[in-house]
Design an enzyme around this catalytic site. Structure first.
Site, PDB file in Angstrom:
ATOM      1  N   ARG A   1      28.131  34.816  27.336  1.00 55.55           N
ATOM      2  CA  ARG A   1      27.625  33.918  26.311  1.00 55.55           C
ATOM      3  C   ARG A   1      26.316  34.365  25.694  1.00 55.55           C
ATOM      4  O   ARG A   1      26.216  34.546  24.486  1.00 55.55           O
ATOM      5  CB  ARG A   1      27.406  32.546  26.950  1.00 55.55           C
ATOM      6  CG  ARG A   1      27.416  31.386  26.089  1.00 55.55           C
ATOM      7  CD  ARG A   1      27.577  30.191  26.983  1.00 55.55           C
ATOM      8  NE  ARG A   1      28.049  30.603  28.302  1.00 55.55           N
ATOM      9  CZ  ARG A   1      29.328  30.785  28.599  1.00 55.55           C
ATOM     10  NH1 ARG A   1      30.243  30.553  27.719  1.00 55.55           N
ATOM     11  NH2 ARG A   1      29.688  31.189  29.789  1.00 55.55           N
ATOM     12  N   THR A   2      25.330  34.587  26.521  1.00 59.22           N
ATOM     13  CA  THR A   2      23.990  34.890  25.994  1.00 59.22           C
ATOM     14  C   THR A   2      24.003  36.227  25.260  1.00 59.22           C
ATOM     15  O   THR A   2      23.472  36.349  24.158  1.00 59.22           O
ATOM     16  CB  THR A   2      22.966  34.903  27.146  1.00 59.22           C
ATOM     17  OG1 THR A   2      23.077  33.679  27.858  1.00 59.22           O
ATOM     18  CG2 THR A   2      21.560  35.042  26.625  1.00 59.22           C
TER      19      THR A   2
ATOM     20  N   LYS B   1      20.247  54.796  38.291  1.00 58.76           N
ATOM     21  CA  LYS B   1      19.638  56.049  38.769  1.00 58.76           C
ATOM     22  C   LYS B   1      18.241  55.791  39.314  1.00 58.76           C
ATOM     23  O   LYS B   1      17.511  56.717  39.637  1.00 58.76           O
ATOM     24  CB  LYS B   1      19.551  57.055  37.615  1.00 58.76           C
ATOM     25  CG  LYS B   1      20.892  57.449  37.045  1.00 58.76           C
ATOM     26  CD  LYS B   1      20.699  58.307  35.803  1.00 58.76           C
ATOM     27  CE  LYS B   1      22.015  58.461  35.051  1.00 58.76           C
ATOM     28  NZ  LYS B   1      21.804  58.867  33.661  1.00 58.76           N
TER      29      LYS B   1
ATOM     30  N   ARG C   1      18.049  40.660  30.003  1.00 57.13           N
ATOM     31  CA  ARG C   1      18.371  39.797  31.151  1.00 57.13           C
ATOM     32  C   ARG C   1      18.313  40.661  32.406  1.00 57.13           C
ATOM     33  O   ARG C   1      18.784  41.803  32.407  1.00 57.13           O
ATOM     34  CB  ARG C   1      19.763  39.198  31.021  1.00 57.13           C
ATOM     35  CG  ARG C   1      20.197  38.569  32.347  1.00 57.13           C
ATOM     36  CD  ARG C   1      21.382  37.703  32.217  1.00 57.13           C
ATOM     37  NE  ARG C   1      21.063  36.506  31.455  1.00 57.13           N
ATOM     38  CZ  ARG C   1      21.889  35.490  31.326  1.00 57.13           C
ATOM     39  NH1 ARG C   1      23.072  35.527  31.904  1.00 57.13           N
ATOM     40  NH2 ARG C   1      21.559  34.435  30.621  1.00 57.13           N
TER      41      ARG C   1
ATOM     42  N   HIS D   1      14.685  30.915  31.267  1.00 53.84           N
ATOM     43  CA  HIS D   1      15.737  31.292  30.323  1.00 53.84           C
ATOM     44  C   HIS D   1      15.385  30.613  29.005  1.00 53.84           C
ATOM     45  O   HIS D   1      16.014  29.637  28.608  1.00 53.84           O
ATOM     46  CB  HIS D   1      17.097  30.819  30.866  1.00 53.84           C
ATOM     47  CG  HIS D   1      18.272  31.342  30.108  1.00 53.84           C
ATOM     48  ND1 HIS D   1      18.162  32.160  29.001  1.00 53.84           N
ATOM     49  CD2 HIS D   1      19.607  31.166  30.292  1.00 53.84           C
ATOM     50  CE1 HIS D   1      19.366  32.450  28.557  1.00 53.84           C
ATOM     51  NE2 HIS D   1      20.250  31.862  29.331  1.00 53.84           N
TER      52      HIS D   1
END
Lengths: 303, 143
Positions: A51-52, A80, A101, A129
């Site tokens: 969604r985001t 890595k 995120r 958020h």
């Protein structure tokens, strides 16, 4: 250059301007269709999200810009061992703005401190958020016409639910907000939020049963108990179906109460509630895209 | 009774909780200074029963004492010049503490990115609450 780490980074007045812009975008999308031509957003998602991430990407595409990025840590240099600080320095060379995120709390802040492009915190672990909060505020403002004088119930995982923490912080700046926290003992609101409410003399209650309190709510914000926030599977299984909002419980609610949910929903809202006009969680998704469009324009100073 | 001589210039940190002087020695980074330091442990005290004392002979501008307030603001800081006490310094809680305490939140970005400085800010002066700059978790010395 500005970043967005926390919904409180913007003043109430700045948020008003942002929401006005988002509402204008909703009404006149063609006016904004080329506003970001030649601009790129990097969506750096170290943690799964549909969604985001898609909302940010759709927002940029609707503004005439383009999108680069990665959708999980395994397909980035993080696998890595590259640090967030190094990754953002590299991304800054390719993109004009970044939405990040990350499962760790404070990751976006670290990125912002090293970045030469605006960084938007698209969720950092159980912490903040902010764009979900902007989405929630725009939804309430658009459908109720105001952001003050409410009794709001927040229900479910109030401990790890970052959307809840951000929303409480943001709403605490508006007049006459009464919070009712509905959660099992193990998933109560963290102490720093309670301290903040006490300091500001904002009324709040903590209850366990949704049925006891639903009738007095103007807004009900449901949340999912998130498996990824638990270190212990047993705790998750025990708590995941603690609350289920169904037609029967909705009968006791006010006729104009709104049900919001940051989605994804699992079992906490029965699908039979979806057709109820008070259930606005899918409209919320739409508002999320508009507010992200407004945010991108604002941070890129293209308003 | 053990006798430790007077110092000409520096600090005498008195009324340190018994047994804490060595940790103060490290927090003040005295190990990095080339100066005379006396660590007196379990000295007799009318007020405390037992106490520690630190005597540091150095330029009085060399030490950053703000961190003392975070550790224990009951410590008495005597400033010495020409062998005499010229000032008793009041301890003020620092606004920010860098690389003294570590965030213990396993979800904090500092748990995986080792090179990041551990920074705490003073969130509540009255209650002496410090929070991690990154994840806002409250510092709890008992954890």
């Amino acid at each position: 250059m500005r970043h967005l780490m926390n919904p409180l980074d913007f003043s109430v007045e700045e948020l008003d301007t942002l929401f006005e812009l988002a509402m204008d975008i909703e009404k006149n999308p063609e006016k904004y269709a080329d506003r970001c031509a030649g601009k790129k957003i990097a969506t750096c998602f170290y943690e799964a999200s549909t969604r985001t991430r898609l909302s940010f990407e759709a927002a940029m595409i609707n503004l005439g810009g383009s999108v680069i990025g990665f959708s999980d840590a395994n397909s980035s240099s993080a696998s890595k061992g590259e640090s967030v600080s190094d990754t953002i320095r590299v991304i800054s060379c390719f993109a004009d703005i970044c939405a990040m995120r990350h499962p760790k709390e404070g990751a976006a802040m670290v990125a912002a401190s090293r970045s030469s492009i605006p960084v938007i915190n698209a969720g950092d672990g159980g912490h903040q958020h902010p764009t979900q909060t902007l989405t929630d505020l725009l939804t309430i403002r658009s459908l109720k016409g105001r952001l003050n004088h409410f009794t709001i119930g927040l229900c479910g995982d109030l401990k790890f639910g970052r959307t809840v923490h951000s929303l409480i912080n943001a709403l605490s700046r508006y007049e006459d907000i009464h919070f009712i926290f509905i959660s099992p003992e193990e998933l109560r609101v963290p102490d720093y939020i309670i301290e903040m409410l006490k300091e500001k003399n904002i009324p709040y209650e903590e209850v366990i049963k949704l049925e006891d309190t639903i009738a007095q709510l103007d807004l009900l914000y449901m949340t999912r108990v998130q498996r990824e926030r638990f270190f212990n599977e047993e705790d998750y299984v025990r708590l995941k179906d603690f609350y289920i909002l169904d037609k029967k419980k909705m009968k006791a609610a006010k006729e104009d109460m709104l049900v919001l949910h940051p989605l994804p929903r699992v079992n906490e809202i029965s699908v039979e509630v979806d057709d109820d006009p008070r259930a606005v969680y899918f409209k919320q998704v739409q508002y999320g895209m508009y507010v992200r469009m407004a945010l991108i324009l604002t941070l890129l100073e293209l308003v | 009774m053990l006798n430790v001589g007077k110092i000409e210039e520096g600090f005498v940190l008195d009324h340190i909780e018994a047994g804490k002087s060595l940790s103060l020695y490290h927090h003040l980074q005295l190990d990095k200074l080339d100066c005379t330091v006396a660590i007196i442990k379990n000295a007799r005290s009318n007020k405390m029963g037992k106490k520690d004392i630190l005597k540091v002979e150095c330029d009085i501008n060399m030490l950053d004492l703000d961190i003392l307030a975070f550790i224990d603001h009951n410590i008495t800081v005597n400033v010495i010049k020409d062998g005499e006490i010229v000032d008793k310094r009041e301890l003020i809680l620092p606004r920010e503490i860098k690389n003294v305490i570590h965030c213990k939140n396993p979800r904090c970005i500092t748990s995986i990115e080792q090179e990041l400085p551990h920074i705490f800010f003073l969130a509540d002066e009255e209650k002496e609450i410090y929070r991690c700059k990154y994840c806002e978790e409250k510092y709890d010395s008992k954890k």
